[in-house]
Design a protein around this motif. Structure first.
Motif, PDB file in Angstrom:
ATOM      1  N   ARG A  96      50.786  37.460  38.822  1.00  0.00           N
ATOM      2  CA  ARG A  96      49.732  38.237  39.463  1.00  0.00           C
ATOM      3  C   ARG A  96      49.577  37.857  40.932  1.00  0.00           C
ATOM      4  O   ARG A  96      49.440  38.727  41.803  1.00  0.00           O
ATOM      5  CB  ARG A  96      48.409  38.019  38.721  1.00  0.00           C
ATOM      6  CG  ARG A  96      47.309  38.957  39.188  1.00  0.00           C
ATOM      7  CD  ARG A  96      46.103  38.872  38.275  1.00  0.00           C
ATOM      8  NE  ARG A  96      45.462  37.576  38.336  1.00  0.00           N
ATOM      9  CZ  ARG A  96      44.350  37.258  37.661  1.00  0.00           C
ATOM     10  NH1 ARG A  96      43.813  38.143  36.840  1.00  0.00           N
ATOM     11  NH2 ARG A  96      43.822  36.065  37.767  1.00  0.00           N
ATOM     12  N   LEU A  99      52.578  39.271  42.989  1.00  0.00           N
ATOM     13  CA  LEU A  99      52.537  40.716  43.190  1.00  0.00           C
ATOM     14  C   LEU A  99      51.451  41.143  44.186  1.00  0.00           C
ATOM     15  O   LEU A  99      51.482  42.278  44.681  1.00  0.00           O
ATOM     16  CB  LEU A  99      52.320  41.421  41.852  1.00  0.00           C
ATOM     17  CG  LEU A  99      53.487  41.336  40.858  1.00  0.00           C
ATOM     18  CD1 LEU A  99      53.081  41.919  39.507  1.00  0.00           C
ATOM     19  CD2 LEU A  99      54.720  42.050  41.396  1.00  0.00           C
ATOM     20  N   GLN A 100      50.535  40.256  44.473  1.00  0.00           N
ATOM     21  CA  GLN A 100      49.463  40.582  45.422  1.00  0.00           C
ATOM     22  C   GLN A 100      49.904  40.425  46.870  1.00  0.00           C
ATOM     23  O   GLN A 100      49.187  40.843  47.778  1.00  0.00           O
ATOM     24  CB  GLN A 100      48.236  39.701  45.143  1.00  0.00           C
ATOM     25  CG  GLN A 100      47.495  40.079  43.867  1.00  0.00           C
ATOM     26  CD  GLN A 100      46.345  39.130  43.541  1.00  0.00           C
ATOM     27  OE1 GLN A 100      46.251  38.036  44.102  1.00  0.00           O
ATOM     28  NE2 GLN A 100      45.467  39.548  42.650  1.00  0.00           N
ATOM     29  N   THR A 113      60.097  39.354  38.191  1.00  0.00           N
ATOM     30  CA  THR A 113      58.871  39.635  37.440  1.00  0.00           C
ATOM     31  C   THR A 113      59.158  40.452  36.184  1.00  0.00           C
ATOM     32  O   THR A 113      58.527  40.243  35.139  1.00  0.00           O
ATOM     33  CB  THR A 113      57.830  40.355  38.314  1.00  0.00           C
ATOM     34  OG1 THR A 113      58.430  41.512  38.928  1.00  0.00           O
ATOM     35  CG2 THR A 113      57.301  39.429  39.395  1.00  0.00           C
ATOM     36  N   GLU A 128      50.007  40.184  26.931  1.00  0.00           N
ATOM     37  CA  GLU A 128      50.295  39.665  28.271  1.00  0.00           C
ATOM     38  C   GLU A 128      51.457  40.423  28.912  1.00  0.00           C
ATOM     39  O   GLU A 128      51.425  40.740  30.102  1.00  0.00           O
ATOM     40  CB  GLU A 128      50.626  38.168  28.205  1.00  0.00           C
ATOM     41  CG  GLU A 128      49.467  37.273  27.852  1.00  0.00           C
ATOM     42  CD  GLU A 128      49.217  37.182  26.346  1.00  0.00           C
ATOM     43  OE1 GLU A 128      49.913  37.898  25.586  1.00  0.00           O
ATOM     44  OE2 GLU A 128      48.330  36.407  25.942  1.00  0.00           O
ATOM     45  N   LYS A 131      50.332  43.781  30.220  1.00  0.00           N
ATOM     46  CA  LYS A 131      49.569  43.643  31.465  1.00  0.00           C
ATOM     47  C   LYS A 131      50.491  43.393  32.659  1.00  0.00           C
ATOM     48  O   LYS A 131      50.263  43.932  33.747  1.00  0.00           O
ATOM     49  CB  LYS A 131      48.564  42.498  31.339  1.00  0.00           C
ATOM     50  CG  LYS A 131      47.405  42.784  30.399  1.00  0.00           C
ATOM     51  CD  LYS A 131      46.461  41.589  30.320  1.00  0.00           C
ATOM     52  CE  LYS A 131      45.287  41.862  29.383  1.00  0.00           C
ATOM     53  NZ  LYS A 131      44.393  40.699  29.266  1.00  0.00           N
ATOM     54  N   VAL A 132      51.532  42.591  32.432  1.00  0.00           N
ATOM     55  CA  VAL A 132      52.463  42.290  33.524  1.00  0.00           C
ATOM     56  C   VAL A 132      53.250  43.537  33.912  1.00  0.00           C
ATOM     57  O   VAL A 132      53.393  43.842  35.106  1.00  0.00           O
ATOM     58  CB  VAL A 132      53.427  41.154  33.129  1.00  0.00           C
ATOM     59  CG1 VAL A 132      54.522  40.991  34.187  1.00  0.00           C
ATOM     60  CG2 VAL A 132      52.668  39.839  32.973  1.00  0.00           C
ATOM     61  N   SER A 134      52.366  46.603  33.609  1.00  0.00           N
ATOM     62  CA  SER A 134      51.443  47.507  34.297  1.00  0.00           C
ATOM     63  C   SER A 134      51.177  47.029  35.719  1.00  0.00           C
ATOM     64  O   SER A 134      51.120  47.833  36.661  1.00  0.00           O
ATOM     65  CB  SER A 134      50.118  47.597  33.520  1.00  0.00           C
ATOM     66  OG  SER A 134      50.316  48.182  32.253  1.00  0.00           O
ATOM     67  N   ALA A 135      51.020  45.706  35.883  1.00  0.00           N
ATOM     68  CA  ALA A 135      50.770  45.137  37.213  1.00  0.00           C
ATOM     69  C   ALA A 135      51.956  45.357  38.140  1.00  0.00           C
ATOM     70  O   ALA A 135      51.792  45.644  39.335  1.00  0.00           O
ATOM     71  CB  ALA A 135      50.473  43.647  37.091  1.00  0.00           C
ATOM     72  N   ILE A 138      51.932  49.047  39.290  1.00  0.00           N
ATOM     73  CA  ILE A 138      50.877  49.295  40.284  1.00  0.00           C
ATOM     74  C   ILE A 138      51.224  48.663  41.620  1.00  0.00           C
ATOM     75  O   ILE A 138      51.073  49.273  42.685  1.00  0.00           O
ATOM     76  CB  ILE A 138      49.527  48.757  39.769  1.00  0.00           C
ATOM     77  CG1 ILE A 138      49.069  49.572  38.556  1.00  0.00           C
ATOM     78  CG2 ILE A 138      48.467  48.792  40.870  1.00  0.00           C
ATOM     79  CD1 ILE A 138      47.874  48.993  37.840  1.00  0.00           C
ATOM     80  N   ALA A 139      51.709  47.397  41.580  1.00  0.00           N
ATOM     81  CA  ALA A 139      52.017  46.676  42.820  1.00  0.00           C
ATOM     82  C   ALA A 139      53.107  47.371  43.627  1.00  0.00           C
ATOM     83  O   ALA A 139      52.992  47.527  44.848  1.00  0.00           O
ATOM     84  CB  ALA A 139      52.432  45.238  42.500  1.00  0.00           C
TER      85      ALA A 139
END
Length: 320
Positions: A96, A99-100, A113, A128, A131-132, A134-135, A138-139
């Protein structure tokens, strides 16, 4: 012994005070070779040695620091495979954070990733992993590279299909090796392992003995296996079946050979083999990515549950 000797030579190489860019690159190449031979821990150790050796080097310091960060991430991925909750959480938080950072939305970051997400998925940490994925999707929408955006989106969408299978009914279609139509209805009320495989998958080849053992043990109790071959080379699968044989039926696709074109694989988001889904008597997926002792235990548990038809018949008998 060969890996131990190579590790010793690399340690000596990096301890040389005159070591520079040539040694940096040579050791890095060696780590890739060691990793490809299946020695993940040793390969990671080499990367850590390189990073520590050149961390304060005027010319290579930045690259060494970057290598240290990547190695730390790699170590978290390896640790998460143990299933320890704290290790899984540490990896999730690292992903997380990575990816930010908009500057790190690169091909390498996407590969790393996605690999980490797949490690979580294959080790049963479905929530988990979801969620990864999806993240990641989005990123990478913020990336200027349209190809990376597409790759991230497709990977996440396929993962959503795979992870969403559990608890849902499935439909398997196709043709047997002899060209006749596969009949999924014939397996109603059975416990079925749907096995996507290819002769090119060494992991699948090494797992066949265990699958045959489970089949022999539980078949008479209502356990079935359905193989779905995704070899690109049709001759390879026919040669394998003729040479080795399998006690269960195999579905092949003459129109769209290979994983990318297989309708069943596309429907359920399967992008790599081996891949298995275990279907209960109710026709719903009970588990995915399950093998070995866990598979045996799960088959036993599912066979112990009566099918909906048998349960209904039992209720009618009791009422009478």
């Amino acid at each position: 012994d060969g890996v131990d000797q190579l590790m010793a030579e690399l340690k000596q190489l990096l301890s040389d005070e005159q070591a520079g860019e040539a040694e940096f690159l040579a050791a890095q190449d060696a780590s890739f070779v060691i990793n490809n031979r299946g020695f993940q821990d040793e390969a990671t150790t080499v990367l850590r040695m390189i990073g520590d050796r050149f961390a304060n080097d005027a010319k290579l310091g930045a690259e060494a620091q970057d290598l240290i960060e990547k190695t730390a991430f790699r170590e978290k991925v390896i640790a998460a495979q143990s299933g320890n909750r704290s290790d899984v959480k540490a990896l999730f938080l690292n992903i997380r954070e990575l990816l930010q950072d908009p500057t790190k939305l690169t091909v390498e970051t996407l590969d790393n990733t996605l690999n980490a997400a797949q490690v979580l998925e294959y080790n049963g940490h479905f929530e988990e992993a979801d969620k990864v994925f999806s993240a990641i999707k989005i990123a990478f929408r913020k990336s200027d590279d349209k190809q990376l955006i597409t790759q991230a989106q497709l990977a996440a969408d396929f993962a959503k299909k795979r992870l969403g299978m559990v608890g849902k009914e499935v439909r398997i279609e196709g043709n047997y090796v002899d060209g006749s139509d596969f009949q999924w209805n014939k397996y109603k009320g059975k416990v079925v392992l749907v096995d996507f495989w290819a002769t090119t998958s060494s992991h699948w080849v090494s797992s066949v003995t265990g699958l045959k053992s489970a089949y022999d043990r539980f078949h008479e109790q209502g356990f079935e296996v359905v193989g779905i071959n995704v070899d690109q080379d049709r001759r390879a699968v026919y040669d394998y079946l003729k040479r080795e044989g399998l006690p269960w039926p195999t579905i092949v696709d003459e129109v769209s050979p290979g994983l990318d074109g297989n309708p069943n694989a596309i429907r359920y988001g399967i992008r790599a083999v081996p891949f298995v889904m275990l279907v209960g008597r109710d026709g719903k997926v009970a588990d995915i990515h399950i093998r070995g002792t866990k598979l045996t235990q799960r088959i036993e548990a599912l066979l112990a549950k009566p099918s909906s038809q048998n349960a209904q018949a039992s209720q009618e008998i009791e009422r009478k």
